[in-house]
Design an enzyme around this catalytic site. Sequence first.
Site, mmCIF file in Angstrom:
data_model
loop_
_atom_site.group_PDB
_atom_site.id
_atom_site.type_symbol
_atom_site.label_atom_id
_atom_site.label_comp_id
_atom_site.label_asym_id
_atom_site.label_seq_id
_atom_site.Cartn_x
_atom_site.Cartn_y
_atom_site.Cartn_z
ATOM 1 N N HIS B 58 2.172 8.875 -5.978
ATOM 2 C CA HIS B 58 1.653 7.589 -5.605
ATOM 3 C C HIS B 58 2.317 6.862 -6.886
ATOM 4 C CE1 HIS B 58 -0.981 4.596 -3.932
ATOM 5 N NE2 HIS B 58 -0.948 3.934 -5.188
ATOM 6 N N HIS B 104 -3.779 1.984 1.939
ATOM 7 C CA HIS B 104 -4.954 2.557 1.284
ATOM 8 C C HIS B 104 -5.496 3.456 2.371
ATOM 9 C CE1 HIS B 104 -7.243 0.811 -2.268
ATOM 10 N NE2 HIS B 104 -6.053 1.057 -2.525
ATOM 11 N N GLN B 249 -12.403 3.111 -5.037
ATOM 12 C CA GLN B 249 -13.145 2.084 -5.742
ATOM 13 C C GLN B 249 -13.760 1.273 -5.222
ATOM 14 O OE1 GLN B 249 -10.153 2.857 -4.698
ATOM 15 N NE2 GLN B 249 -8.487 3.126 -6.346
#
Lengths: 233, 764
Positions: B58, B104, B249
Amino acid sequence: MKVVVVTFPGSNCDQDCHRAVELSGGEPRYLWHRERGLSDADAVILPGGFAYGDYLRAGSIARFSPAMEDVVAFARQGGPVMAICNGFQIACEAGLLPGALMRNRTVRFHSFDQYLRIETTDTMWTSAYEPGQILSMPVAHAEGNYEADPDTIDRLEEDGRVLLRYVDATGATSEEGNPNGSARSIAGIMNEQGNVMGLMPHPDRAMEAVVGSVDGRGVFQSLARHLNGPGAK
Amino acid sequence: MSSAATEVTPRASDPEITPELVADHGLSTEEYERILAALGREPTFTELGVFSAMWSEHCGYKNSKRLLRLLPTEAPWVIEGPGENAGVIDVGDGWAVAFKIESHNHPSAVEPYQGAATGVGGILRDIFTMGARPIATLNSLRFGDLDDGRVRYLFGGVVKGIGDYGNCVGIPSLGGEVYFDRGYEDNPIVNAMAIGLMRSDELITGAAKGIGNTLMAVGARTGRDGIHGATFASEELSEENEAKRPQVQVGDPFTEKLLLEASLELIGSGAITGIQDMGAAGLTSSASEMAGRAGNGVEIDVALVPVREARMTPYEILLSESQERMLVIAETGREDEVERILRKWELEAAVIGQVTDDGMFRVLENGTVVADLPSLPLTQGCPTYERPGVESKEVEELRKRDLSHVSSSHGDLTGQLLDLMSSPNLSSKRWLFQQYDTTVRAASVIRPGGGAGVVRLPGTRRGIAATTDCNGRYCFLHPRRGAAIAVAEAARNLVCVGAVPTAVTNNLNFGSPLKPAIYHQLREAVLGIAEACLLFETPVTGGNVSLYNETDGAAIYPTPVIGMLGVVEDVERVCRHAFTRTGDAIVLLGTNKGEMGGSEYAYVLHDLVAGDPPGVDLLAERELQRAMIAMVQEDLLGSAHDCAEGGLACTLVESALGNGERSFGIDVTLTDEMAPVPTLFGESQGRIVVSCRPERLAHVIELAGSHNVPCVQIGQVSAPEGSFRIRAGTSGVDLPVRDLADAFFGAIPARMDSPAEATPAPDA
């Protein structure tokens, strides 16, 4: 006309309202919610957004802002207050307008152009429209379902304080034409004195043909006409 | 601030560094040896965590970096290319636009609401950390079969997550696309793109400039959420990933809105020299990347970082991915000013360290050094790989499959058209975008529902058009061509509204690059993008790579999403996709070759993902683009709409129905010398359907001819609410347009609003 646009943390239509006032030939200025001072204001706008994130009930925390104390006093003295979308929710929480805005019937956020009908032109907010005129303006809210006890709504109707109703393309009130389930398709109201208007649709987003509609101009023109007319300060 | 070698103290509670621990951190033996060589000693547990995050796929792009170098990135109008938080282009009149797309996917697969919401939050921060105010977002989404309950849960949660976040921050949604296909069953794709506006001279970058300047953590406090999110996003999904929900998150759009206003005010004040989101790999990546960009070092004491939980270790503080946090570099002596601005917006700011001259990423805990790593190997030293790439035999066989039985199929064409229009892929996406605020900021000239969206620049007649595109099925069957088609389609969508294609951000969503078949897809797709972007002069200014989109070994379709921006000279003269007048001529630009490979028709009516996808002639596309821009700028057209999935027939339906405000019947006659199915539903590229007043037809044909674009009238727009008629040879379709409207607008609500609708996860 000098118009104060109150910015709460989480307001997101303050810039749109600022520009709408400019486009209407007025002089806008921002007032941060922690600041005070409306002595130079001819009118106040409570703009749309998500004041304090609306994590509690929409508008329920914003009403305690220092600036809101001044706005309430300003309104009590007859000062014009335009409360749009989240501003409408705040005005209801602050007791400037009767009733409350509940979750939309579908429990979803709704964002589209909505047909509206002008119910009365005999007000400082709607005098620039024709009686019964059909408008189209964006709505964008999750909590726009106007409710009040039946007596309150009857009084609003009797006093001619329902300014705008949601309608379908033919101009009639109907289930399909009511986007959020509001009692009697109510989209906008004013207080008894007529100086505080609350509405869920966005006249601030309907000021220019290039973005889809000019039907919001009338609200600002009506206000300007009122302020510049006889007896204006 | 010493430049001599510093003693690093392991903490008493640190686990011992074992090969297992190294493997758990996603580092190979060779990579660990590289770390030992760079340090000249064994790393501490904290240091291992830092390396693990920075050398994750990432953050480190280890399997894609070499390929990404093949993309064209330069043009005179590019102000910032890849490497910054977002790309920035000059759009004229002193305005610049920052834009980027980001994925995402992994978080959304395990927690769709928060996964999607924080995706929007992250991309918005990438935009406003460049000094730009976000003015629009787009979303590119892929899910499995919408008739599956879990897919509905994922889809519903993602849409609500995107809506709740973007609506609260007050950024209008301008468009995007969503497709449903079994190829994305367990691995949805959630790519969010954001566009921001600034004066060209207001640009700020994420560099830790000025030795002695102060590092400040601003915004939300640091918690234990999202620790190792970057590493999580760099591996395959499995049953165990449900247990990784804590790595997702949690977003707070209200804090984001405050952080947005505070950041823009900070940048305007001149009190800071650099700013960066604490995004993937949190404080670790923001601090080390900012140091790396400026060629400096940084020293941070984690005890100074405001935390929301007690007894957080340096490891946790460095790797937390708590949302809505920024790292800013304040000019020495102006820290109070920074704090004052943050306080105004009811946010915190804390001094946590300073910029040093020794090139080290040094971390202290109450004055004791717990990590001391050279920034350069940390940010630039991640090994990059070029893998063997070989096309999978199965894909090759699928591509070579003979589809003549599909082309020659008969039956009720009207019924087939209704089946197509009510399939989730071709049906209206109104259900989604009516949950997104599309009109806030009062600048949306073309809202979602057609091809590209357009937003006006304040105080000008200029506008920015944007679109996202990618057909994963084409890319699966022929990655290079599929990727080139994605670029060509994006450009077609832009020119249809009258915009000049200007620049690209891309999101490469693929499976595991360690598999030769997947690496082949990745390489081929990058080559396809490179070729098309080079020819169209639309440089790639940045983007995102999301690999390991696999569950239990099954990968998604290769999905290189193209986000493209265009500049509109005059927003009063844009063109929309819906027919506007009865009596207008309907005109086809381009040629139908009857290509059925990878088509929606084959998928919906024959349950097939096979065949050779349509060819794409990039030079012809460029001519088509030029002709189209000229037609819109000369105000010749009533409508323009790109031919894509579902072929000409479906394009005509979309133009007839618009976004539901009103609909028109049509009378069209097609004389192609081929069977009705490919005539109606073939997906040949390079085609646009336009409509114009009959008296302008000659001018349209002449203009097309001057660009060597085939152009022929195929029919006319008939009465509102009339009959939708297409004659193709001896057969065709004929039905009331109202029936099409019911199919087109009803398909997704029928699946999502039924009592069986999956309930999105409760808001956190």
